[in-house]
Design a protein around this motif. Structure first.
Motif, PDB file in Angstrom:
ATOM      1  N   GLY A 247       0.786  -1.225   0.000  1.00 25.17           N
ATOM      2  CA  GLY A 247       0.000   0.000   0.000  1.00 25.17           C
ATOM      3  C   GLY A 247       0.813   1.267   0.000  1.00 25.17           C
ATOM      4  N   GLY A 248       1.984   1.277  -0.598  1.00 18.39           N
ATOM      5  CA  GLY A 248       2.765   2.499  -0.724  1.00 18.39           C
ATOM      6  C   GLY A 248       4.120   2.400  -0.066  1.00 18.39           C
ATOM      7  N   GLU A 249       4.974   3.408  -0.348  1.00 23.72           N
ATOM      8  CA  GLU A 249       6.341   3.409   0.171  1.00 23.72           C
ATOM      9  C   GLU A 249       6.399   3.619   1.673  1.00 23.72           C
ATOM     10  OE1 GLU A 249       8.723   6.215  -1.860  1.00 23.72           O
ATOM     11  OE2 GLU A 249       8.532   5.256  -3.830  1.00 23.72           O
ATOM     12  N   GLY A 250       5.343   4.146   2.273  1.00 20.52           N
ATOM     13  CA  GLY A 250       5.364   4.385   3.713  1.00 20.52           C
ATOM     14  C   GLY A 250       5.272   3.127   4.542  1.00 20.52           C
ATOM     15  N   CYS A 251       5.067   1.991   3.913  1.00 25.13           N
ATOM     16  CA  CYS A 251       4.929   0.730   4.652  1.00 25.13           C
ATOM     17  C   CYS A 251       6.240  -0.042   4.757  1.00 25.13           C
ATOM     18  CB  CYS A 251       3.864  -0.140   3.997  1.00 25.13           C
ATOM     19  SG  CYS A 251       2.210   0.580   4.042  1.00 25.13           S
ATOM     20  N   PHE A 252       7.319   0.502   4.202  1.00 28.72           N
ATOM     21  CA  PHE A 252       8.608  -0.198   4.301  1.00 28.72           C
ATOM     22  C   PHE A 252       9.723   0.830   4.175  1.00 28.72           C
ATOM     23  CE2 PHE A 252       7.365  -0.237  -0.146  1.00 28.72           C
ATOM     24  CZ  PHE A 252       8.510   0.207  -0.799  1.00 28.72           C
ATOM     25  N   SER A 253      10.884   0.437   4.623  1.00 25.92           N
ATOM     26  CA  SER A 253      12.087   1.262   4.501  1.00 25.92           C
ATOM     27  C   SER A 253      13.048   0.571   3.550  1.00 25.92           C
ATOM     28  CB  SER A 253      12.764   1.455   5.865  1.00 25.92           C
ATOM     29  OG  SER A 253      11.870   2.032   6.793  1.00 25.92           O
ATOM     30  N   LYS A 254      13.826   1.338   2.839  1.00 27.33           N
ATOM     31  CA  LYS A 254      14.773   0.746   1.896  1.00 27.33           C
ATOM     32  C   LYS A 254      16.197   1.209   2.212  1.00 27.33           C
ATOM     33  CE  LYS A 254      13.895   4.287  -1.643  1.00 27.33           C
ATOM     34  NZ  LYS A 254      13.480   4.509  -3.048  1.00 27.33           N
ATOM     35  N   ASN A 255      17.142   0.337   1.815  1.00 29.13           N
ATOM     36  CA  ASN A 255      18.571   0.604   2.027  1.00 29.13           C
ATOM     37  C   ASN A 255      18.864   0.936   3.492  1.00 29.13           C
ATOM     38  OD1 ASN A 255      19.064   0.238  -0.730  1.00 29.13           O
ATOM     39  ND2 ASN A 255      18.677   2.404  -1.174  1.00 29.13           N
ATOM     40  N   VAL A 256      18.542  -0.017   4.351  1.00 26.48           N
ATOM     41  CA  VAL A 256      18.716   0.159   5.794  1.00 26.48           C
ATOM     42  C   VAL A 256      20.105  -0.325   6.192  1.00 26.48           C
ATOM     43  CG1 VAL A 256      17.838  -0.409   8.079  1.00 26.48           C
ATOM     44  CG2 VAL A 256      16.248  -0.130   6.142  1.00 26.48           C
ATOM     45  N   GLN A 257      20.850   0.530   6.843  1.00 29.98           N
ATOM     46  CA  GLN A 257      22.181   0.169   7.319  1.00 29.98           C
ATOM     47  C   GLN A 257      22.092  -0.241   8.783  1.00 29.98           C
ATOM     48  OE1 GLN A 257      24.748   0.179   5.114  1.00 29.98           O
ATOM     49  NE2 GLN A 257      26.036  -0.845   6.640  1.00 29.98           N
ATOM     50  N   LEU A 258      22.627  -1.427   9.097  1.00 29.30           N
ATOM     51  CA  LEU A 258      22.559  -1.995  10.442  1.00 29.30           C
ATOM     52  C   LEU A 258      23.951  -2.029  11.063  1.00 29.30           C
ATOM     53  CD1 LEU A 258      20.159  -4.984   9.713  1.00 29.30           C
ATOM     54  CD2 LEU A 258      19.549  -2.771  10.685  1.00 29.30           C
TER      55      LEU A 258
ATOM     56  N   GLU B 107      13.220  -3.131   4.657  1.00 28.33           N
ATOM     57  CA  GLU B 107      12.763  -3.548   5.985  1.00 28.33           C
ATOM     58  C   GLU B 107      11.259  -3.295   6.081  1.00 28.33           C
ATOM     59  OE1 GLU B 107      13.205  -2.548  10.759  1.00 28.33           O
ATOM     60  OE2 GLU B 107      14.424  -1.463   9.284  1.00 28.33           O
ATOM     61  N   ILE B 108      10.555  -4.340   6.462  1.00 32.34           N
ATOM     62  CA  ILE B 108       9.101  -4.256   6.639  1.00 32.34           C
ATOM     63  C   ILE B 108       8.792  -4.556   8.099  1.00 32.34           C
ATOM     64  CG2 ILE B 108       6.855  -5.114   5.865  1.00 32.34           C
ATOM     65  CD1 ILE B 108       8.277  -6.141   3.340  1.00 32.34           C
ATOM     66  N   ARG B 109       7.942  -3.737   8.702  1.00 34.21           N
ATOM     67  CA  ARG B 109       7.533  -3.983  10.089  1.00 34.21           C
ATOM     68  C   ARG B 109       6.091  -4.484  10.066  1.00 34.21           C
ATOM     69  NH1 ARG B 109      10.747  -0.116  14.245  1.00 34.21           N
ATOM     70  NH2 ARG B 109      12.692  -0.014  13.039  1.00 34.21           N
ATOM     71  N   MET B 110       5.879  -5.615  10.736  1.00 29.63           N
ATOM     72  CA  MET B 110       4.582  -6.270  10.730  1.00 29.63           C
ATOM     73  C   MET B 110       4.193  -6.629  12.160  1.00 29.63           C
ATOM     74  SD  MET B 110       5.199  -8.772   7.433  1.00 29.63           S
ATOM     75  CE  MET B 110       3.443  -9.001   7.136  1.00 29.63           C
TER      76      MET B 110
ATOM     77  N   VAL C 175       5.489   2.977   8.662  1.00 28.93           N
ATOM     78  CA  VAL C 175       6.638   3.485   9.398  1.00 28.93           C
ATOM     79  C   VAL C 175       6.237   4.650  10.288  1.00 28.93           C
ATOM     80  CG1 VAL C 175       8.934   4.509   9.166  1.00 28.93           C
ATOM     81  CG2 VAL C 175       8.187   2.743   7.554  1.00 28.93           C
ATOM     82  N   SER C 176       5.298   5.487   9.830  1.00 33.44           N
ATOM     83  CA  SER C 176       4.871   6.648  10.612  1.00 33.44           C
ATOM     84  C   SER C 176       4.098   6.267  11.859  1.00 33.44           C
ATOM     85  CB  SER C 176       4.011   7.573   9.739  1.00 33.44           C
ATOM     86  OG  SER C 176       2.870   6.876   9.242  1.00 33.44           O
ATOM     87  N   ASP C 177       3.580   5.023  11.917  1.00 31.56           N
ATOM     88  CA  ASP C 177       2.799   4.583  13.067  1.00 31.56           C
ATOM     89  C   ASP C 177       3.654   3.968  14.161  1.00 31.56           C
ATOM     90  OD1 ASP C 177       0.591   5.434  11.695  1.00 31.56           O
ATOM     91  OD2 ASP C 177       0.071   3.445  10.912  1.00 31.56           O
ATOM     92  N   MET C 178       4.975   3.935  13.965  1.00 28.17           N
ATOM     93  CA  MET C 178       5.829   3.280  14.949  1.00 28.17           C
ATOM     94  C   MET C 178       5.920   4.072  16.253  1.00 28.17           C
ATOM     95  SD  MET C 178       6.818   0.388  13.687  1.00 28.17           S
ATOM     96  CE  MET C 178       5.127   0.341  13.086  1.00 28.17           C
TER      97      MET C 178
END
Length: 696
Positions: free
Chosen positions: A572-583, A592-595, A605-608
């Motif tokens: 449902g859009g780019e706001g549901c995942f992050s890309k190129n995450v450095q750990l 990275e997807i948060r479920m 991501v904005s609801d975290m």
């Protein structure tokens, strides 16, 4: 008519220079004007069996001019040859030119033994030429049968000194036939006796005098025998024969082409060899469609080399493809090595020859199996059926092979990323039963193969790792710092940590050496991985605080537009995942997807902030990996990827692997379905998607 008769008489006069005066007899030759004049000839030579070749009438200009800049050698003060600074003088006419007539002295040494270091003295020679432009050729060459009393090289030379016969090439070929049946130690002794034999220099001189008139195959077989006997390449004898072969190259038939190709392949590069190889390429390009025998074709292909013109390579490839129906089992096996020698990746030939090899795998010599795999490696050619056929055959006949042989196969399989499960299981069991096989080198190499392919044999995996650790510990006093690092690195990939080896590796002097010598960047990367394993995996110790490691550059980031588009449509859009995450620990994830904890729905991501607690969130790491990160033709991750997955799991991620090659071939709807079955849990999917998940 008078001109032809004059040429014939002139050529008879040349025969007289080949014989000592006491062995000459006279033959009356009638001149065109009716006068007679005595001419010395050899008593066993029949002039009717000889004919004249006028090379000016048939030699192509491209080959005729090719040999006019060959390297000359000039004698230094010490009698050794030195390279001339300018090419030997040649006439500017368009005739095929011979080297000048050589004068020989019974005291002159052509290829004699050294006095101090037992090495052969290098003899000087000159490539000045005369205006001779005719070549004698025997109509029907006949080889003298090897006498049964010849048991050594000295016996052959003794026979020559007692009663020399024509041609002298037979003596060299006979000596080589005797020498190749000897052991290496015996061969060295016999060769030294040959070089010290008083008749050896005489035989070399006689060979050079006869080089212009003996039959071409005699000349080439003698050159082959001389090279194989170990006579140095820069001696007067070898270089003279090379020059004569250059000038008579157009006399070569198919058999001579095969012999010449074999000789050139065995020789080191030098001016005369390079020129002769270039002439061979021109001749082959003209006669490629006339070659009848497969062995000759393959020998020529192997000789022309990697730097041959592409047009010639393509012609030879087309010729070989046309002859595929005539290929024998041995021809198909040799073809791999031939193509590798040419650096010609002919998929048609490789595929067809692979089928023949697999169909006739039983009884194939081990050396041939190794050559086939080495050639495939050099050509970057991977064939699953071929690899499986070889691996299954060796696994079936495991007991007849030595451990060293099987291990060499496994090393080659690892270069392709191919994981022969059954064969690797058998090898592990054998190592457990026979740990004495392990030396410093084999221990490091075995660890590399098994860690790279991420292979575990559940029944004996722990026992195997303990034996490997014991073998490494026993050789810590003699292992180099780099090999120690490689071994410990392999253990880290397999999630095993031998205390003694790691403690020695973490010493300051060894760390300092690894940071300054060898491949510093690669060593730094492996040390960082060791540090990560010591911190994340359940090990009983940590990295020493006073050891500092240089920073490792971050892994390059590659765009994954198709995966990103599919995730947008799915979540449902780019706001549901992050890309190129450095750990931490220099790890990078593409998405990275948060479920929720059940992986039934994604969270924005904005609801975290102020949302669910960390215990109710499942972090999903989507890794876009190339095909090379998997074992060949499987979904089994290789060692480095498996270690990254293990560490991401420790950091709380659920890892999803996306093969970039596979996803690019899918249509967008299929790509979305594929990601859906990977991201969401089985319980959260409809029945249809659950069934579809089993197919991926």
């Amino acid at each position: 008519m008078n001109n032809k008769t004059g040429c014939f008489v002139w050529n008879l006069r040349q025969f007289s220079t080949l014989l000592p005066k006491e062995k000459r007899r006279t033959l009356k030759v009638v001149y065109p004007l009716g006068f007679c004049k005595p001419k010395p000839v050899h008593p066993n030579w029949n002039p009717r069996n000889l004919f004249l070749n006028d090379h000016d009438n048939w030699m192509p200009l491209s080959i005729r001019y090719l040999f006019q800049n060959a390297q000359s050698f000039k004698s230094g003060d010490n009698g050794f040859p030195t390279k001339g600074t300018s090419p030997a003088p040649f006439s500017t006419t368009d005739k095929l030119l011979w080297p000048r007539k050589l004068s020989f002295d019974s005291k002159h040494s052509f290829a004699s033994a050294g006095t101090s270091d037992d090495l052969l003295k290098k003899i000087n020679f000159d490539h000045d030429v005369s205006d001779e432009d005719v070549v004698f050729e025997e109509a029907k060459p006949s080889y003298r049968k090897q006498s049964p009393e010849y048991n050594s090289l000295s016996d052959v030379l003794d026979a020559f000194s007692k009663a020399p016969t024509f041609p002298s090439s037979n003596y060299f070929t006979t000596m080589w036939k005797i020498a190749k049946k000897m052991s290496e130690d015996q061969k060295c002794v016999e060769k030294q006796l040959m070089f010290n034999h008083p008749a050896f220099n005489q035989l070399c001189g006689q060979m050079m005098r006869e080089a212009k008139i003996i039959h071409t195959d005699h000349l080439l077989f003698s050159l082959h025998a001389i090279v194989k006997l170990g006579i140095p390449q820069n001696t007067l004898l070898v270089q003279t024969l090379l020059r004569v072969v250059q000038e008579r190259i157009n006399e070569c038939d198919e058999k001579c082409l095969s012999v010449l190709s074999t000789v050139l392949e065995a020789m080191e590069p030098c001016k005369n060899v390079d020129v002769l190889r270039a002439g061979l390429r021109i001749l082959v390009e003209q006669q490629v469609w006339k070659i009848e025998h497969i062995f000759t074709l393959q020998t020529v292909m192997k000789c022309i080399g990697k730097d041959a013109p592409n047009s010639l390579k393509k012609k030879l490839e087309m010729k070989a493809v046309r002859e595929l129906d005539r290929f024998s089992r041995a021809d198909s096996q040799r073809m791999f090595e031939v193509l590798a020698a040419m650096n010609l990746r002919s998929l048609v030939l490789l595929k067809e020859c692979s089928k023949v090899v697999v169909d006739n795998i039983h009884g194939c010599p081990f050396k041939m199996l190794i050559r086939i795999l080495q050639s495939c490696r050099d050509l970057r050619y991977r064939n699953l059926d071929l690899f499986k056929g070889i691996a299954d055959y060796v696994a079936t006949t495991f007991d007849i092979w030595k451990l060293k042989q099987i291990f060499l196969l496994l090393v080659l399989f690892e270069t392709f990323g191919f994981r022969p499960v059954e064969l690797m299981d058998l090898f592990m069991r054998k190592i457990v039963d026979e740990p004495e096989f392990l030396t410093v080198k084999t221990t490091v190499d075995v660890l590399h193969v098994y860690s790279s392919l991420n292979h575990f044999y559940q029944c004996q995996n722990r026992q195997f790792l303990d034996i490997m650790a014991d073998a490494l510990t026993s050789c810590l006093h003699q292992i180099s710092s780099e090999n120690l690092l490689n071994a410990v690195y392999s253990f880290c990939l397999m999630n095993h940590f031998p205390l003694a080896a790691i403690n020695q590796l973490l010493q300051k002097d060894i760390i300092s050496e690894l940071q300054t010598l060898g491949n510093v960047q690669r060593n730094a990367y492996k040390l960082h991985l060791l540090n990560t394993c010591l911190e994340l995996d359940g090990t009983p110790y940590r990295k020493s605080a006073d050891i500092t490691l240089p920073p490792v550059p971050s892994a390059p980031v590659y765009p994954n537009a198709k995966v990103e588009e599919a995730l947008c449509s799915l979540l449902g859009g780019e706001g549901c995942f992050s890309k190129n995450v450095q750990l931490p620990h220099n790890y990078h994830i593409d998405f990275e997807i948060r479920m929720d904890s059940n992986r039934s729905q994604g969270l924005r991501v904005s609801d975290m902030d102020g949302g669910p607690s960390a215990a109710d969130i499942q972090r999903v790491a989507v890794l876009c990996v190339p095909r090379s990160s998997y074992c060949f033709n499987s979904t089994h991750p290789r060692g480095l990827l498996a270690t990254k997955m293990r560490h991401l799991n420790i950091m709380g991620f659920h890892v999803i692997l996306v093969n970039t090659g596979e996803i690019e071939r899918l249509k967008m709807n299929d790509a979305i379905t594929f990601l859906k079955t990977k991201i969401f849990s089985t319980e959260a999917l409809p029945v249809a998607d659950v069934n579809l998940q089993k197919t991926y």
